[in-house]
Every structure is written in C-alpha cells, then in structure tokens.
Enzyme design. Structure first.
Site, short mmCIF file in Angstrom:
data_model
loop_
_atom_site.label_atom_id
_atom_site.label_comp_id
_atom_site.label_asym_id
_atom_site.label_seq_id
_atom_site.Cartn_x
_atom_site.Cartn_y
_atom_site.Cartn_z
N GLU A 147 48.25 59.93 3.31
CA GLU A 147 47.58 58.83 3.99
C GLU A 147 48.45 57.57 3.94
OE1 GLU A 147 44.57 56.47 1.66
OE2 GLU A 147 44.19 58.44 0.77
N CYS A 181 42.39 61.17 0.77
CA CYS A 181 42.93 62.04 -0.28
C CYS A 181 42.78 63.53 0.01
CB CYS A 181 42.27 61.71 -1.62
SG CYS A 181 42.48 59.99 -2.13
N HIS A 316 39.54 66.11 -7.79
CA HIS A 316 40.28 64.94 -7.33
C HIS A 316 39.95 63.80 -8.28
CE1 HIS A 316 41.81 61.60 -5.11
NE2 HIS A 316 40.61 61.10 -4.90
#
Length: 569
Positions: A147, A181, A316
């Site tokens: 990103e 993400c 994550h």
C-alpha cells in the site's frame, strides 16, 4: 501452458506450445534439485551445487495436479536502524508504558530517505534468490502486495523485473495488489491459485509483501514500522495451504485510508479500525469453522473444531497488544459456539456469566476483554507469543506483518516442533478485507529436508534484529520530517547515509526531473566499498534457462557505478 482432458479420469496432461519446448518442457522433466542451481551444468552454473529444494512437477514427467502447494522459502528484510519505544515515550512526554505496555511494542524500525518501497522489495527478493541459490529463470509469476504507492501507474513488480534482466526471463506474470495490509495475502492467494490452475507452466511463483508504515506526529506514530517479506510458492512445500479452508469477509468502511496522494500519512479512525478488525475476525473464524466441519463430516470425523486444533495461531499485527486481544476474541467465539461448555474447569472455567453476551456488543467491553484475555493467557504463550518477535522489535510492516509473524514462528522453533502442525493465519486490511486460512507444516523434519532448510534460513532472524543501530528520538523525528518534505520530490538526491545500511541492501541514489528513480546496492562485504547495482542496461539477454542468475560485481577500490531505475513509459 495448455491442459487437455486425459482418459480414465486421470489428471490433465500438459500440451505445451512450441515456444516452450526448449525451456518449460525441459523444466517439467527436471527433478526439483535440477530446477534450481548447480545440478545440471546447462541449467545454471552456480557454485552452490548442493542446494536442493522442492517444487516443479514430478521427475518422471507424468503430469499430476500439484500436491502440497504453499511456501517453500521465506525471507525477511527490515531497516538497519530503530527507535526505542521507551525512549520515544519520554521524548513524546506520554505516560511511561503507553507504548511499551499499552501497545506491547519495544522497538520500531524505520527508513531514511535512502529507502523506498522499490528498494525494500529489491533487497528482499535478491536476498531470497541468493540465499536459496535460485535461478531467475525458475520464476514464472511475481506478485507484489503493498500500500506504499510512489507511482499511480507503474507497479513495483515492473521495477523488480530488472533483477531478471541478465537471465533473459521476461515471461513472468503478475503485478501489484493494493488494499491496505491485505495486499500481501491477495498476492499470495494469486500465486497459490496460479500454481493450482491450468495456467501453471511448472515454474515457481514469487510473492513480495512490503511497506513503509509512517504516521504524523501523535499517538499513532509509535505503531509504525517498515519491512518486506518474500515467499517462494510451489508444490511439495514444507508450509502447504489447506485446500478449501479460507474464511473471508469483505466490507466497506473508512477505518484507515490514504486519500492524500502527496502524503505518506493515512487518515485513521482508531476506534472504528479496531471494531472492523475484531468483527472481521469473528466472521472469518465462523466461516472457516463451517468449512472445516463440512470437510470433517465428509471424512467421517464427528467433533467440533476449536483453537486447540491449531498448533500455532498468528495474526496481522498493527501492534502486539491487539494480537493478544484477538486470540482472546477467538476463545470467546469458541465459548459462545459450544452448546455445552465446561465452566467448572479448563479454559472456560468461571466464564458462565458471559454465556449470553452478543459478540457485536463486546468489541469494547472491558469486562469481556479482561476475562477472556485471562482465560487465554496460557494458550497465547503456547500458540501466538512467539509470532510477535518481529512485530515487537520492528513494528507494523503493513502487508508483510502477518508473514513476519509466520517467519518469527519458524525462526524460533525446531523442525521437529513445527512438523505436522496446523498454523492458523488471520490477515486483515483496512477498508476492509480479511481472511482466516490455515497452513499445514510437512511431517518431514529430517536433516536436509525442505522444512529443515527453511528453518535454517531464518535462524539468524533474532541476531539480525539485535544487530541494528539504535537512533535517538530527536534524530528519528528529524528523519521523519525529511521524509515528509522530500518523499515525492523530483530532481532529488537523498541525504541519508548509506553507511548504516545492512550489507546487500538496495538504496535510492537519485530521482530525476521526470520522477525516474535510480538505485544501487551496498556490497555484501560489509568492510568493502559501497557498490552499484548488479543489473546493467547493456547486459546481453540470452533467453534460455542455461543463463545463470545475476551476480554481484566484484569488490574494487573504485567500483564502476552501475545503477538501475524505475524506467519510463
């Protein structure tokens, strides 16, 4: 590669176009060791002839659907400097423990203006290729998840193709994947799906997840970080994907996003972001359990799935404390879905008061959170804590975050401890997209096995983290200010030093007036001079798998400066 239907219900057999007859067909008949380096002199003339890795199709040449597709090799890169979070607390004038205890963070890696998303990915790809003695001809797909956008059109993947130039291999599918993400997971799924599809031509896929996570001055800044992870994907992998076991949730939300095209900083709704993360976790876990129950029913297995069926559970990690809360959240899910939980003893002991709670009303319920974090404390230590090594020491890497957690688990266990385990993986990206899936570790933990080599390749992870240079909060703030002012400038030469970079690190040398970026690579000899990149625009292209992988220029007192760039349209 075209697949034709074969008789007697057998798997499809390859029908190779003429242009593949000298390369892919040869590869289809090579053993996994021969596909890589040194075994056949006409395949690649590398010195590491003893290297063997799984992959490609069976040596017999009989085409079968690929088995145990997953991660064969894994490499991690993080910057060579960090800020101490306790010192940052003092510098920012916040309460002691706000970053270290409240967020669970100890150190945060960061980049100077010498590194960008291209250089991070160049570094991690070349490290993986060199460490595993891989020929660039053995890669048929390259997917990037990021990103960190420095160009609205040109992909990071096309920049990475410069590493392939000397090999002559331009037949490489894939481009960039973007959704906060989650991009790294999307790239990984694309790679796995390619290997398991009729499009697969027998070569490996390479997945790169990389990001620079930076925030404006304030409460979010200590949740930054930077790094990249590269993963080699193919059949007969030591970390194989469980087929059909993905629970996904996709929804629209403005919890974290980057609408300012000239700034690296995101817009963050912190409370909404946590709610989105936890709600996605609930839903993905529910879908995953339903799918594995359906599989088990077909196999005659009559029991409920719960967290104990995962040998390890990784997430994550925006910051470590959220991961600990997330594991507790899954225990809450197990508790509420169990028709008759044992509240007298075991993990659910004393939790009967929470039997009627509704998950969607508990995202910020401190009583529920405290009770289930306590109940899951032992499980956290056994299944999740080890995964937070990189997250705790380097911070949030965005797309590579969950794969840094996977690397942390592999690096801190023996092949025997990992063998046969099922690893649960929860990937989340704001906006938002999330998937919970699982990986099965091979049973083969013998010396020299694929798992043994994977573990050995990451055995220096903690040492590399400890070898970084600590930077004072004041210097860190100055570097962040410099990045803020210059990260999108044209006709710019970075001011940061190259001396603190790890050996073998790619770095930015110049951005010209047309925004074209040029890079060079630091020598692998840490005591040698800084050397230029290994790819030359005048390199001879020989379109054959016999071409060896790119090499690093030899050391000299006055090395010739050869650079690579991000090209032009």
């Amino acid at each position: 590669m075209l697949l034709t239907k074969s008789p007697q219900g057998q798997p499809p057999a390859p029908n190779l176009p003429h242009q593949y007859s000298c390369e892919v067909y040869l590869m289809l008949r090579l053993t996994p060791a021969e596909v890589l380096c040194g075994t056949l002199s006409h395949w690649c003339s590398l010195s590491c002839s003893s290297a063997k890795m799984p992959g490609s199709v069976p040596a017999s040449g009989e085409a079968t659907w690929p088995k145990d597709v997953g991660i064969i090799a894994l490499e991690v890169y993080f910057p060579a400097q960090y800020i101490d979070q306790e010192e940052l607390e003092q510098y920012d004038g916040v309460a002691a423990g706000k970053y270290t205890v409240g967020l669970g963070q100890a150190r945060m890696g960061f980049c100077s203006d010498r590194e960008d998303i291209n250089s991070l990915c160049l570094t991690v790809v070349q490290q993986l290729m060199e460490k595993n003695c891989l020929s660039y001809n053995s890669i048929g797909r390259l997917e990037v998840g990021t990103e960190t956008i420095i160009d609205k059109s040109k992909s990071v993947k096309t920049v990475l193709m410069q590493l392939f130039e000397e090999s002559g291999n331009t037949d490489v599918e894939g481009v960039d994947n973007t959704n906060a993400c989650y991009g790294g997971t999307a790239a990984l799924f694309n790679a796995v799906n390619w290997v398991e599809s009729s499009s697969w031509d027998g070569r490996y896929a390479l997945v790169v997840a990389g990001d620079i996570a930076v925030y404006a001055t304030g409460s979010a800044r200590p949740t930054g970080g930077a790094g990249a992870v590269a993963m080699l994907v193919g059949p007969n992998a030591p970390l194989a994907f469980d087929r059909g076991l993905r629970g996904t949730h996709m929804q629209h939300a403005y919890d974290f996003y980057k609408p300012d095209m000239v700034s690296e900083y995101p817009v963050v709704d912190g409370k909404l972001s946590i709610q989105c993360y936890l709600s996605a976790l609930d839903r993905c876990y529910t879908v995953y359990r339903n799918k594995i129950h359906a599989q088990w029913q077909k196999e005659g297995i009559d029991r409920r799935f719960d967290l104990e069926d995962f040998g390890y559970m990784i997430f994550h990690s925006p910051y470590c404390k959220l991961v600990q809360k997330s594991l507790a959240r899954l225990v809450l899910n197990d508790f509420l879905s169990d028709p008759s939980p044992n509240t007298e003893s075991g993990i659910f002991s004393g939790l009967e008061a929470f039997r009627e709670v509704k998950p969607e009303e508990t995202y910020f319920d401190r009583d529920v959170e405290k009770a289930f974090m306590k109940a899951s404390a032992d499980m956290f230590d056994r299944k999740t804590k080890a995964s937070l090594l990189i997250s705790n020491q380097n911070g949030n890497m965005y797309t590579p975050s969950v794969y840094g957690c996977l690397a942390s688990v592999v690096a801190q266990h023996t092949p025997q401890q990992l063998s046969g385990q099922r690893v649960g993986v929860f990937s989340y990206g704001s906006g938002f997209a999330a998937t919970l899936y699982s990986i099965r570790v091979t049973q083969d933990a013998t010396p020299g096995s694929a798992l043994d080599k994977l573990v050995a390749s990451l055995s220096d992870l903690r040492a590399r983290l400890d070898s970084r240079k600590k930077v004072s909060p004041g210097v860190f703030a100055d570097i962040m200010k410099l990045r803020e002012e210059t990260h999108h400038l044209a006709n710019y030469t970075p001011k940061g030093t190259m001396n603190d970079l790890f050996p073998g690190t790619w770095y930015l040398t110049h951005v010209d007036e047309k925004h074209r970026r040029q890079y060079a690579r630091r020598s692998l000899d840490e005591y040698g001079p800084l050397e230029a990149g290994l790819v030359s625009t005048t390199a001879e292209h020989i379109h054959s798998p016999a071409k060896k992988m790119p090499r690093i220029p030899g050391n000299s007192t006055s090395p010739e400066m050869v650079t690579v760039s991000n090209g032009e349209h």
